[in-house]
Design a protein around this motif. Sequence first.
Motif, PDB file in Angstrom:
ATOM      1  N   ALA A  84     -32.994 -33.764   2.495  1.00 23.25           N
ATOM      2  CA  ALA A  84     -34.407 -33.620   2.154  1.00 23.25           C
ATOM      3  C   ALA A  84     -35.112 -34.966   2.135  1.00 23.25           C
ATOM      4  CB  ALA A  84     -34.550 -32.948   0.794  1.00 23.25           C
ATOM      5  N   SER A  85     -34.351 -36.031   1.839  1.00 23.85           N
ATOM      6  CA  SER A  85     -34.897 -37.385   1.752  1.00 23.85           C
ATOM      7  C   SER A  85     -34.611 -38.195   3.012  1.00 23.85           C
ATOM      8  CB  SER A  85     -34.305 -38.091   0.527  1.00 23.85           C
ATOM      9  OG  SER A  85     -34.540 -37.339  -0.649  1.00 23.85           O
ATOM     10  N   LEU A  86     -34.148 -37.526   4.063  1.00 21.35           N
ATOM     11  CA  LEU A  86     -33.851 -38.155   5.351  1.00 21.35           C
ATOM     12  C   LEU A  86     -32.742 -39.199   5.263  1.00 21.35           C
ATOM     13  CD1 LEU A  86     -37.398 -38.453   6.969  1.00 21.35           C
ATOM     14  CD2 LEU A  86     -35.719 -36.617   7.148  1.00 21.35           C
ATOM     15  N   VAL A  87     -31.839 -39.030   4.314  1.00 20.61           N
ATOM     16  CA  VAL A  87     -30.617 -39.831   4.282  1.00 20.61           C
ATOM     17  C   VAL A  87     -29.586 -39.008   5.048  1.00 20.61           C
ATOM     18  CG1 VAL A  87     -28.884 -40.941   2.834  1.00 20.61           C
ATOM     19  CG2 VAL A  87     -31.269 -40.869   2.091  1.00 20.61           C
ATOM     20  N   LEU A  88     -29.508 -39.250   6.331  1.00 18.09           N
ATOM     21  CA  LEU A  88     -28.742 -38.393   7.231  1.00 18.09           C
ATOM     22  C   LEU A  88     -27.370 -39.004   7.471  1.00 18.09           C
ATOM     23  CD1 LEU A  88     -31.684 -37.647   9.691  1.00 18.09           C
ATOM     24  CD2 LEU A  88     -30.988 -36.362   7.643  1.00 18.09           C
ATOM     25  N   GLU A  89     -26.436 -38.637   6.616  1.00 17.26           N
ATOM     26  CA  GLU A  89     -25.084 -39.169   6.650  1.00 17.26           C
ATOM     27  C   GLU A  89     -24.096 -38.035   6.437  1.00 17.26           C
ATOM     28  OE1 GLU A  89     -25.424 -41.969   3.487  1.00 17.26           O
ATOM     29  OE2 GLU A  89     -25.203 -40.453   1.912  1.00 17.26           O
ATOM     30  N   PRO A  90     -22.833 -38.223   6.806  1.00 18.92           N
ATOM     31  CA  PRO A  90     -21.844 -37.154   6.614  1.00 18.92           C
ATOM     32  C   PRO A  90     -21.737 -36.750   5.142  1.00 18.92           C
ATOM     33  CG  PRO A  90     -20.978 -38.858   8.054  1.00 18.92           C
ATOM     34  CD  PRO A  90     -22.267 -39.399   7.493  1.00 18.92           C
ATOM     35  N   CYS A  91     -21.522 -35.457   4.917  1.00 16.34           N
ATOM     36  CA  CYS A  91     -21.353 -34.943   3.557  1.00 16.34           C
ATOM     37  C   CYS A  91     -19.876 -35.087   3.190  1.00 16.34           C
ATOM     38  CB  CYS A  91     -21.798 -33.489   3.479  1.00 16.34           C
ATOM     39  SG  CYS A  91     -21.884 -32.846   1.792  1.00 16.34           S
ATOM     40  N   ALA A  92     -19.497 -36.317   2.843  1.00 18.23           N
ATOM     41  CA  ALA A  92     -18.082 -36.643   2.654  1.00 18.23           C
ATOM     42  C   ALA A  92     -17.432 -35.815   1.554  1.00 18.23           C
ATOM     43  CB  ALA A  92     -17.930 -38.131   2.352  1.00 18.23           C
ATOM     44  N   GLY A  93     -18.157 -35.584   0.459  1.00 19.43           N
ATOM     45  CA  GLY A  93     -17.593 -34.814  -0.642  1.00 19.43           C
ATOM     46  C   GLY A  93     -17.216 -33.411  -0.220  1.00 19.43           C
ATOM     47  N   PHE A  94     -18.064 -32.787   0.607  1.00 22.81           N
ATOM     48  CA  PHE A  94     -17.747 -31.446   1.090  1.00 22.81           C
ATOM     49  C   PHE A  94     -16.598 -31.478   2.088  1.00 22.81           C
ATOM     50  CE2 PHE A  94     -17.984 -28.255   4.405  1.00 22.81           C
ATOM     51  CZ  PHE A  94     -17.852 -27.095   3.652  1.00 22.81           C
ATOM     52  N   GLU A  95     -16.602 -32.458   2.985  1.00 23.02           N
ATOM     53  CA  GLU A  95     -15.590 -32.490   4.040  1.00 23.02           C
ATOM     54  C   GLU A  95     -14.188 -32.561   3.470  1.00 23.02           C
ATOM     55  OE1 GLU A  95     -16.033 -31.755   7.119  1.00 23.02           O
ATOM     56  OE2 GLU A  95     -18.198 -31.586   6.822  1.00 23.02           O
TER      57      GLU A  95
END
Length: 230
Positions: A84-95
Amino acid sequence: MNAHFKFLLTASCAALVACSSGPKAPDWQMEAKSAMERSVNAYMEGNSRVEAMEFGRARSEVSSTGRADLMARAELLRCASRVASLVLEPCAGFERLRQDAPAAERAYADYLAGKLQPQDAALLPAAQRASATGDVASLKGIADPLSQLVAAGVLFQTGRASPAVVQQAVDTASSQGWRRPLLAWLGVQAQLADKAGDASEAARLRRRIALTENPSPGVSGAPGTAGPKP
């Protein structure tokens, strides 16, 4: 934030958000719900320290259940606030939890990453399915502000965010008083104005960015970003 919270943190009425009727929910459910709400709000307001602290509390409560599906939803909600804040990085916690996560959560993670497969679209919440076309009208039809900004962020990530989508995201973030996404989306607008050769509009937008970052001369504002380059 309610629509996103209900989807991401509940597989049913008995997960993290208590039902409106029936037996009293266990304490961990209410503690996790409150902590996640505070965490997301703190992030959107630009307060990273409080966000990390509250997310740690939520994670601790959820981990007491030993359920990977609930932890996956908590991680996804955290990552949704980044998109939502355009911090477009991998969702490491989910992965780290992907192999044990249900299909709907895996589809949502792919959606946040801009990699959703067409056959998995039906697994998304209705709001996200409706906005998949990139039509600003469908974006305006999303009542929940966080869901709306997440949808706009995904459209931006996949190169489908029109100037109207960007403006809608700016308006939504501004109306909520969410400093972090507002700075990001204003930064995108300023860059679009630069590309269009509209120097006066670009200057106006950068004055608004400066006001958002520093409400008083000489006083540092909350940490933020002027947004990624489109």
